[in-house]
Design a protein around this motif. Structure first.
Motif, PDB file in Angstrom:
ATOM      1  N   GLU A  23      37.687  34.335  47.460  1.00  0.00           N
ATOM      2  CA  GLU A  23      39.172  34.849  46.904  1.00  0.00           C
ATOM      3  C   GLU A  23      40.230  33.879  47.601  1.00  0.00           C
ATOM      4  OE1 GLU A  23      41.551  38.691  46.182  1.00  0.00           O
ATOM      5  OE2 GLU A  23      39.410  38.892  47.231  1.00  0.00           O
ATOM      6  N   LYS A  24      40.972  33.378  46.908  1.00  0.00           N
ATOM      7  CA  LYS A  24      42.452  32.827  47.220  1.00  0.00           C
ATOM      8  C   LYS A  24      43.646  33.825  47.100  1.00  0.00           C
ATOM      9  CE  LYS A  24      40.296  28.374  45.886  1.00  0.00           C
ATOM     10  NZ  LYS A  24      40.324  27.436  44.825  1.00  0.00           N
ATOM     11  N   PRO A  25      44.308  33.738  48.102  1.00  0.00           N
ATOM     12  CA  PRO A  25      45.574  34.337  47.838  1.00  0.00           C
ATOM     13  C   PRO A  25      46.396  33.812  46.875  1.00  0.00           C
ATOM     14  CG  PRO A  25      45.673  33.106  49.837  1.00  0.00           C
ATOM     15  CD  PRO A  25      44.223  32.857  49.399  1.00  0.00           C
ATOM     16  N   GLU A  26      47.221  34.890  46.507  1.00  0.00           N
ATOM     17  CA  GLU A  26      48.164  34.428  45.327  1.00  0.00           C
ATOM     18  C   GLU A  26      49.196  33.301  45.888  1.00  0.00           C
ATOM     19  OE1 GLU A  26      48.108  35.022  42.256  1.00  0.00           O
ATOM     20  OE2 GLU A  26      46.521  36.180  42.203  1.00  0.00           O
ATOM     21  N   LEU A  27      49.316  32.200  45.299  1.00  0.00           N
ATOM     22  CA  LEU A  27      50.245  31.088  45.744  1.00  0.00           C
ATOM     23  C   LEU A  27      51.680  31.500  45.410  1.00  0.00           C
ATOM     24  CD1 LEU A  27      47.956  28.122  45.480  1.00  0.00           C
ATOM     25  CD2 LEU A  27      48.348  29.413  47.465  1.00  0.00           C
ATOM     26  N   ARG A  28      51.848  32.081  44.433  1.00  0.00           N
ATOM     27  CA  ARG A  28      53.482  32.279  44.011  1.00  0.00           C
ATOM     28  C   ARG A  28      53.892  33.601  44.483  1.00  0.00           C
ATOM     29  NH1 ARG A  28      53.788  36.018  39.647  1.00  0.00           N
ATOM     30  NH2 ARG A  28      51.725  36.777  38.982  1.00  0.00           N
ATOM     31  N   PRO A  29      55.268  33.624  44.989  1.00  0.00           N
ATOM     32  CA  PRO A  29      55.703  34.643  45.456  1.00  0.00           C
ATOM     33  C   PRO A  29      55.835  36.111  44.538  1.00  0.00           C
ATOM     34  CG  PRO A  29      57.470  33.006  44.921  1.00  0.00           C
ATOM     35  CD  PRO A  29      56.331  32.535  44.564  1.00  0.00           C
ATOM     36  N   ALA A  30      55.905  37.235  45.313  1.00  0.00           N
ATOM     37  CA  ALA A  30      55.925  38.315  44.544  1.00  0.00           C
ATOM     38  C   ALA A  30      57.178  38.331  43.828  1.00  0.00           C
ATOM     39  CB  ALA A  30      55.523  39.304  45.408  1.00  0.00           C
ATOM     40  N   ARG A  31      57.100  39.041  42.353  1.00  0.00           N
ATOM     41  CA  ARG A  31      58.519  38.974  41.679  1.00  0.00           C
ATOM     42  C   ARG A  31      59.158  40.460  42.131  1.00  0.00           C
ATOM     43  NH1 ARG A  31      55.998  37.419  35.977  1.00  0.00           N
ATOM     44  NH2 ARG A  31      54.950  35.704  36.762  1.00  0.00           N
ATOM     45  N   GLY A  36      54.527  42.738  45.064  1.00  0.00           N
ATOM     46  CA  GLY A  36      54.210  42.342  46.713  1.00  0.00           C
ATOM     47  C   GLY A  36      53.128  43.003  47.149  1.00  0.00           C
ATOM     48  N   ALA A  37      53.208  44.570  46.880  1.00  0.00           N
ATOM     49  CA  ALA A  37      52.221  45.698  47.399  1.00  0.00           C
ATOM     50  C   ALA A  37      50.772  45.219  46.827  1.00  0.00           C
ATOM     51  CB  ALA A  37      52.633  46.970  47.061  1.00  0.00           C
ATOM     52  N   TRP A  38      50.867  44.864  45.507  1.00  0.00           N
ATOM     53  CA  TRP A  38      49.568  44.556  45.000  1.00  0.00           C
ATOM     54  C   TRP A  38      48.727  43.323  45.747  1.00  0.00           C
ATOM     55  CZ3 TRP A  38      45.963  46.272  41.692  1.00  0.00           C
ATOM     56  CH2 TRP A  38      45.082  45.421  41.100  1.00  0.00           C
ATOM     57  N   PHE A  39      49.732  42.386  46.078  1.00  0.00           N
ATOM     58  CA  PHE A  39      49.004  41.186  46.530  1.00  0.00           C
ATOM     59  C   PHE A  39      48.481  41.354  47.994  1.00  0.00           C
ATOM     60  CE2 PHE A  39      51.736  38.648  43.224  1.00  0.00           C
ATOM     61  CZ  PHE A  39      50.757  38.404  42.593  1.00  0.00           C
ATOM     62  N   LYS A  40      49.455  42.185  48.544  1.00  0.00           N
ATOM     63  CA  LYS A  40      49.145  42.569  50.059  1.00  0.00           C
ATOM     64  C   LYS A  40      47.787  43.375  50.224  1.00  0.00           C
ATOM     65  CE  LYS A  40      51.111  44.603  54.065  1.00  0.00           C
ATOM     66  NZ  LYS A  40      52.233  45.509  54.698  1.00  0.00           N
ATOM     67  N   THR A  42      43.830  44.729  49.603  1.00  0.00           N
ATOM     68  CA  THR A  42      42.538  44.174  49.753  1.00  0.00           C
ATOM     69  C   THR A  42      41.917  44.372  48.419  1.00  0.00           C
ATOM     70  OG1 THR A  42      41.597  46.175  50.548  1.00  0.00           O
ATOM     71  CG2 THR A  42      42.375  44.877  52.306  1.00  0.00           C
ATOM     72  N   ARG A  43      40.818  43.761  48.243  1.00  0.00           N
ATOM     73  CA  ARG A  43      40.042  43.940  47.227  1.00  0.00           C
ATOM     74  C   ARG A  43      39.462  45.228  46.637  1.00  0.00           C
ATOM     75  NH1 ARG A  43      35.268  39.475  45.988  1.00  0.00           N
ATOM     76  NH2 ARG A  43      37.310  38.381  45.315  1.00  0.00           N
ATOM     77  N   ALA A  44      39.161  45.864  47.847  1.00  0.00           N
ATOM     78  CA  ALA A  44      38.647  47.182  47.765  1.00  0.00           C
ATOM     79  C   ALA A  44      39.909  48.276  47.427  1.00  0.00           C
ATOM     80  CB  ALA A  44      38.196  47.823  49.149  1.00  0.00           C
ATOM     81  N   GLU A  45      40.866  47.747  47.779  1.00  0.00           N
ATOM     82  CA  GLU A  45      42.179  48.922  47.564  1.00  0.00           C
ATOM     83  C   GLU A  45      42.603  48.677  46.099  1.00  0.00           C
ATOM     84  OE1 GLU A  45      44.427  49.355  51.789  1.00  0.00           O
ATOM     85  OE2 GLU A  45      44.707  47.527  50.807  1.00  0.00           O
ATOM     86  N   ARG A  46      42.616  47.208  45.442  1.00  0.00           N
ATOM     87  CA  ARG A  46      42.855  47.142  44.316  1.00  0.00           C
ATOM     88  C   ARG A  46      41.988  47.758  43.388  1.00  0.00           C
ATOM     89  NH1 ARG A  46      44.203  40.777  44.612  1.00  0.00           N
ATOM     90  NH2 ARG A  46      45.946  40.665  46.104  1.00  0.00           N
ATOM     91  N   ALA A  47      40.793  47.811  43.799  1.00  0.00           N
ATOM     92  CA  ALA A  47      39.674  48.500  42.790  1.00  0.00           C
ATOM     93  C   ALA A  47      39.925  50.082  42.790  1.00  0.00           C
ATOM     94  CB  ALA A  47      38.101  48.100  43.489  1.00  0.00           C
ATOM     95  N   GLU A  48      40.483  50.667  43.997  1.00  0.00           N
ATOM     96  CA  GLU A  48      40.609  52.018  44.044  1.00  0.00           C
ATOM     97  C   GLU A  48      41.770  52.366  42.992  1.00  0.00           C
ATOM     98  OE1 GLU A  48      42.235  55.038  47.369  1.00  0.00           O
ATOM     99  OE2 GLU A  48      40.623  53.418  47.959  1.00  0.00           O
ATOM    100  N   TYR A  49      42.924  51.473  43.034  1.00  0.00           N
ATOM    101  CA  TYR A  49      44.070  51.754  42.175  1.00  0.00           C
ATOM    102  C   TYR A  49      43.788  51.502  40.862  1.00  0.00           C
ATOM    103  CZ  TYR A  49      46.590  50.613  46.630  1.00  0.00           C
ATOM    104  OH  TYR A  49      47.142  50.481  47.889  1.00  0.00           O
ATOM    105  N   CYS A  50      42.985  50.524  40.563  1.00  0.00           N
ATOM    106  CA  CYS A  50      42.570  50.570  38.849  1.00  0.00           C
ATOM    107  C   CYS A  50      41.824  51.387  38.508  1.00  0.00           C
ATOM    108  CB  CYS A  50      41.820  49.040  38.849  1.00  0.00           C
ATOM    109  SG  CYS A  50      42.905  47.794  38.924  1.00  0.00           S
ATOM    110  N   ALA A  51      40.733  51.977  39.553  1.00  0.00           N
ATOM    111  CA  ALA A  51      40.003  53.132  38.966  1.00  0.00           C
ATOM    112  C   ALA A  51      40.859  54.256  38.705  1.00  0.00           C
ATOM    113  CB  ALA A  51      38.876  53.437  40.011  1.00  0.00           C
ATOM    114  N   ALA A  52      41.815  54.612  39.422  1.00  0.00           N
ATOM    115  CA  ALA A  52      42.666  55.776  39.533  1.00  0.00           C
ATOM    116  C   ALA A  52      43.638  55.502  38.223  1.00  0.00           C
ATOM    117  CB  ALA A  52      43.345  56.098  40.703  1.00  0.00           C
TER     118      ALA A  52
END
Length: 88
Positions: A23-31, A36-40, A42-52
Motif C-alpha cells: 500500500e502506497k501513501p497518497e501523494l497528493r495533499p489532502a483537500r 487528511g484524517a482519512w489519509f492519516k 490505518t487500513r484497519a481504521e478505514r475498514a472500521e469507518y466504512c463498515a459503520a
C-alpha cells in the motif's frame, strides 16, 4: 548453466511485484481536514469507518477520528462524513 540467470530474473521479478503490491501513501495533499484524517488513518481504521458508514446503524455510530483542524467539531464531522461517502 542457464538456470542461474533465469533464477536471478525470477527472484528479482518476485521482489519487484512484492514492492509494487504494498500500500502506497497518497501523494497528493489532502483537500480538507476530513480527507487528511482519512489519509492519516490505518487500513484497519478505514475498514472500521466504512463498515459503520455502510451499516447506518444508530447503535453503532461512526467513530470520528481526531485531527488538527480549524473547523468546529461538528464541521469536521460533516467533512469526514462527506469523505466516507466518496471513499466507501
Amino acid at each position: 548453466m542457464k538456470r542461474a540467470p533465469l533464477l536471478t530474473v525470477a527472484v528479482l521479478s518476485a521482489a519487484l511485484l512484492t514492492a509494487c503490491a504494498q500500500e502506497k501513501p497518497e501523494l497528493r495533499p489532502a483537500r480538507s481536514a476530513g480527507e487528511g484524517a482519512w489519509f492519516k488513518s490505518t487500513r484497519a481504521e478505514r475498514a472500521e469507518y466504512c463498515a459503520a458508514y455502510r451499516a447506518n446503524d444508530p447503535q453503532r455510530p461512526i467513530k470520528i477520528p481526531t485531527y488538527a483542524s480549524q473547523e468546529s467539531r461538528d464541521e469536521f464531522a460533516d467533512d469526514f462524513y462527506d469523505v466516507l461517502k466518496k471513499k466507501c
